[in-house]
Design a protein around this motif. Structure first.
Motif, PDB file in Angstrom:
ATOM      1  N   GLY A  24      46.715  34.497  32.769  1.00 34.41           N
ATOM      2  CA  GLY A  24      45.456  34.948  33.360  1.00 34.41           C
ATOM      3  C   GLY A  24      44.852  36.079  32.562  1.00 34.41           C
ATOM      4  O   GLY A  24      45.420  36.580  31.612  1.00 34.41           O
ATOM      5  N   THR A  26      43.392  38.845  34.276  1.00 32.46           N
ATOM      6  CA  THR A  26      43.222  40.014  35.129  1.00 32.46           C
ATOM      7  C   THR A  26      43.739  41.257  34.420  1.00 32.46           C
ATOM      8  O   THR A  26      44.749  41.224  33.727  1.00 32.46           O
ATOM      9  CB  THR A  26      43.987  39.813  36.446  1.00 32.46           C
ATOM     10  OG1 THR A  26      43.489  38.647  37.077  1.00 32.46           O
ATOM     11  CG2 THR A  26      43.832  40.991  37.365  1.00 32.46           C
ATOM     12  N   GLN A 110      36.331  30.811  40.284  1.00 32.61           N
ATOM     13  CA  GLN A 110      35.957  32.024  39.567  1.00 32.61           C
ATOM     14  C   GLN A 110      36.034  33.302  40.399  1.00 32.61           C
ATOM     15  O   GLN A 110      36.515  34.326  39.923  1.00 32.61           O
ATOM     16  CB  GLN A 110      34.530  31.875  39.023  1.00 32.61           C
ATOM     17  CG  GLN A 110      34.355  30.744  38.038  1.00 32.61           C
ATOM     18  CD  GLN A 110      35.248  30.876  36.824  1.00 32.61           C
ATOM     19  OE1 GLN A 110      35.302  31.937  36.197  1.00 32.61           O
ATOM     20  NE2 GLN A 110      35.958  29.818  36.489  1.00 32.61           N
ATOM     21  N   GLN A 111      35.570  33.279  41.633  1.00 33.62           N
ATOM     22  CA  GLN A 111      35.262  34.534  42.331  1.00 33.62           C
ATOM     23  C   GLN A 111      36.390  35.136  43.155  1.00 33.62           C
ATOM     24  O   GLN A 111      36.306  36.310  43.528  1.00 33.62           O
ATOM     25  CB  GLN A 111      34.042  34.333  43.237  1.00 33.62           C
ATOM     26  CG  GLN A 111      32.750  34.107  42.480  1.00 33.62           C
ATOM     27  CD  GLN A 111      31.550  34.125  43.385  1.00 33.62           C
ATOM     28  OE1 GLN A 111      31.465  34.939  44.308  1.00 33.62           O
ATOM     29  NE2 GLN A 111      30.610  33.232  43.151  1.00 33.62           N
ATOM     30  N   ARG A 113      40.831  35.428  44.089  1.00 35.05           N
ATOM     31  CA  ARG A 113      42.230  35.180  43.755  1.00 35.05           C
ATOM     32  C   ARG A 113      43.090  35.461  44.993  1.00 35.05           C
ATOM     33  O   ARG A 113      42.815  36.409  45.744  1.00 35.05           O
ATOM     34  CB  ARG A 113      42.694  36.073  42.602  1.00 35.05           C
ATOM     35  CG  ARG A 113      42.034  35.765  41.268  1.00 35.05           C
ATOM     36  CD  ARG A 113      42.470  34.426  40.710  1.00 35.05           C
ATOM     37  NE  ARG A 113      41.850  34.137  39.417  1.00 35.05           N
ATOM     38  CZ  ARG A 113      40.734  33.438  39.269  1.00 35.05           C
ATOM     39  NH1 ARG A 113      40.088  32.982  40.340  1.00 35.05           N
ATOM     40  NH2 ARG A 113      40.252  33.184  38.061  1.00 35.05           N
ATOM     41  N   ARG A 228      38.234  39.539  45.676  1.00 29.81           N
ATOM     42  CA  ARG A 228      37.243  39.158  44.669  1.00 29.81           C
ATOM     43  C   ARG A 228      37.835  39.419  43.285  1.00 29.81           C
ATOM     44  O   ARG A 228      38.395  40.482  43.028  1.00 29.81           O
ATOM     45  CB  ARG A 228      35.960  39.959  44.848  1.00 29.81           C
ATOM     46  CG  ARG A 228      35.139  39.577  46.063  1.00 29.81           C
ATOM     47  CD  ARG A 228      33.751  40.211  46.041  1.00 29.81           C
ATOM     48  NE  ARG A 228      33.805  41.673  46.035  1.00 29.81           N
ATOM     49  CZ  ARG A 228      33.502  42.429  44.981  1.00 29.81           C
ATOM     50  NH1 ARG A 228      33.109  41.874  43.837  1.00 29.81           N
ATOM     51  NH2 ARG A 228      33.582  43.743  45.064  1.00 29.81           N
ATOM     52  N   THR A 229      37.701  38.439  42.409  1.00 30.43           N
ATOM     53  CA  THR A 229      38.284  38.550  41.073  1.00 30.43           C
ATOM     54  C   THR A 229      37.766  39.776  40.336  1.00 30.43           C
ATOM     55  O   THR A 229      38.529  40.495  39.678  1.00 30.43           O
ATOM     56  CB  THR A 229      37.979  37.285  40.256  1.00 30.43           C
ATOM     57  OG1 THR A 229      38.354  36.137  41.013  1.00 30.43           O
ATOM     58  CG2 THR A 229      38.732  37.289  38.943  1.00 30.43           C
ATOM     59  N   GLN A 230      36.478  40.048  40.462  1.00 35.24           N
ATOM     60  CA  GLN A 230      35.910  41.213  39.783  1.00 35.24           C
ATOM     61  C   GLN A 230      36.552  42.501  40.282  1.00 35.24           C
ATOM     62  O   GLN A 230      36.866  43.400  39.491  1.00 35.24           O
ATOM     63  CB  GLN A 230      34.397  41.259  39.994  1.00 35.24           C
ATOM     64  CG  GLN A 230      33.723  42.433  39.298  1.00 35.24           C
ATOM     65  CD  GLN A 230      32.216  42.467  39.532  1.00 35.24           C
ATOM     66  OE1 GLN A 230      31.652  41.601  40.189  1.00 35.24           O
ATOM     67  NE2 GLN A 230      31.552  43.486  39.015  1.00 35.24           N
ATOM     68  N   ASN A 233      40.025  42.824  38.804  1.00 31.80           N
ATOM     69  CA  ASN A 233      39.959  43.212  37.396  1.00 31.80           C
ATOM     70  C   ASN A 233      39.632  44.692  37.221  1.00 31.80           C
ATOM     71  O   ASN A 233      40.192  45.373  36.355  1.00 31.80           O
ATOM     72  CB  ASN A 233      38.894  42.387  36.669  1.00 31.80           C
ATOM     73  CG  ASN A 233      39.311  40.945  36.457  1.00 31.80           C
ATOM     74  OD1 ASN A 233      40.493  40.622  36.461  1.00 31.80           O
ATOM     75  ND2 ASN A 233      38.333  40.074  36.280  1.00 31.80           N
ATOM     76  N   ASP A 323      47.197  35.055  41.808  1.00 29.59           N
ATOM     77  CA  ASP A 323      47.472  36.150  40.883  1.00 29.59           C
ATOM     78  C   ASP A 323      48.378  37.127  41.626  1.00 29.59           C
ATOM     79  O   ASP A 323      47.912  37.959  42.402  1.00 29.59           O
ATOM     80  CB  ASP A 323      46.187  36.841  40.422  1.00 29.59           C
ATOM     81  CG  ASP A 323      46.449  37.828  39.291  1.00 29.59           C
ATOM     82  OD1 ASP A 323      47.560  38.413  39.261  1.00 29.59           O
ATOM     83  OD2 ASP A 323      45.569  38.011  38.435  1.00 29.59           O
ATOM     84  N   ASP A 345      49.345  30.065  39.286  1.00 28.01           N
ATOM     85  CA  ASP A 345      48.724  31.189  38.585  1.00 28.01           C
ATOM     86  C   ASP A 345      48.257  30.775  37.199  1.00 28.01           C
ATOM     87  O   ASP A 345      47.634  31.570  36.488  1.00 28.01           O
ATOM     88  CB  ASP A 345      49.699  32.373  38.481  1.00 28.01           C
ATOM     89  CG  ASP A 345      51.048  31.974  37.863  1.00 28.01           C
ATOM     90  OD1 ASP A 345      51.324  30.761  37.766  1.00 28.01           O
ATOM     91  OD2 ASP A 345      51.818  32.876  37.512  1.00 28.01           O
TER      92      ASP A 345
END
Length: 347
Positions: A24, A26, A110-111, A113, A228-230, A233, A323, A345
């Motif tokens: 990944g 992240t 995408q958005q 995890r 949220r993935t963002q 991160n 994740d 994952d």
């Protein structure tokens, strides 16, 4: 909060290995990114969200987050929470496994995890005493919380498996279902705790199907945590803080069940205006297991169940959905074994 250099080094090693193995992108869970100014946390006023309720009541989230502001947001069904996550008004959410899958699928992977489990078990089909077999439901109305939510998928899959063609499924919020059951307008409901227990203890229902009996070893993910993935991160430390608080909440439920139940009841009183009777909360807690293990191996079947239930046309790919780097770093710090993503994952 202060973290020693030794712990930072350990976490960096664990996180780096985990990310390397997962493929990944992240941000490393150790040290990179910045703590969030605010974290918006979603949850339900259900016993199946006991980790969230205990964490809020006992102050575990606030303590672990330090200077990060916690903004808790109550939801009553998964699809509404999915909309908040995908719309960017929610950062992390306790949510049912079905809506979690939907959030991942709707955003083309995408958005969001999945970062942790929360609860296994805690859902039953409870019915009027005169309902003795699945066939007795023909021509009757059965309730569940909301179209497309975790219990809705389970109920519709079960109806399909029983080859029942005359059962009317009515979506209504849990408190309304209790009233409808008492009035005889529905003969039962596939409900999460504490609502299945409320129908049994407070309204004279009986269990026709305990969902745990439909899964290997009686384990299935009722509630998980998604982010949220963002946000993951940008703020891995904040995600770890939330997961540490979840671990503390689960630990209280293990070591002091009496206080854990009381904490849940105090939160329910504050959120809904009423608390549960002791027989109801005792029964509800007996039907759940609080665990950070998301039971990843169950998810391909859960995705396929949505097709069987008629909720989705095809089962989405779940590659890259999980994740668990932050969770496994927290578990490593606590001297606990890592949990598996069962290959989900990897993209």
């Amino acid at each position: 909060m202060a973290v020693t250099a030794t712990v930072l080094s350990l976490v960096a090693t664990v996180a780096g290995c985990s990310r390397a193995s997962s493929g990944g992108d992240t941000a490393s869970v150790a040290g990179t990114g910045t703590p969030a100014t605010e974290v918006r946390l979603g949850y339900f006023p259900n016993v199946t969200h006991a980790s969230a309720l205990i964490g809020l009541e006992e102050g575990y989230f606030t303590k672990e987050l330090g200077s990060t502001k916690l903004t808790p947001t109550k939801f009553n069904a998964g699809p509404d929470e999915v909309a908040a996550l995908l719309g960017g008004s929610l950062d992390i959410g306790f949510i049912g496994s079905g809506p979690a899958i939907n959030a991942f699928a709707k955003s083309d992977g995408q958005q969001v995890r999945l970062i942790s489990g929360a609860t296994s078990g805690g859902a039953q089909l409870v019915v009027k005493p005169e309902i003795n077999t699945p066939q007795d439901l023909q021509g009757k109305t059965v309730a569940d919380p909301q179209a497309g939510n975790t219990q809705d998928v389970s109920l519709k899959k079960w109806i399909s498996g029983q080859k029942l063609t005359g059962v009317n499924v009515q979506n209504s919020d849990n408190a309304t279902t209790l009233d409808l059951f008492r009035k005889g307008q529905v003969v039962g409901g596939w409900l999460p705790e504490p609502w299945s227990s409320r129908l049994v203890v407070d309204a004279g229902a009986k269990v026709l199907v305990d969902e745990k009996n439909l899964w290997p070893d009686g384990k299935f993910p009722t509630t998980v945590l998604v982010v949220r993935t963002q946000f993951l991160n940008e703020h891995p430390q904040t995600v770890q803080a939330i997961l540490r608080a979840v671990q503390q909440a689960n630990g209280l439920a293990t070591t002091n069940a009496t206080e854990a139940k009381a904490a849940v009841n105090r939160q329910l009183k504050a959120l809904t205006g009423s608390s549960l009777s002791q027989p109801v909360i005792d029964r509800a807690f007996a039907n759940i297991e609080l665990t950070v293990d998301p039971l990843a191996s169950r998810f391909p079947q859960l995705a396929q169940d949505q097709v069987t239930a008629g909720v989705a046309k095809s089962a989405p790919s779940l590659n890259g959905f999980f994740d668990l780097a932050a969770l496994n770093a927290v578990l490593s710090q606590a001297g606990k074994p890592a949990v598996s993503a069962d290959g989900l994952d990897k993209k």
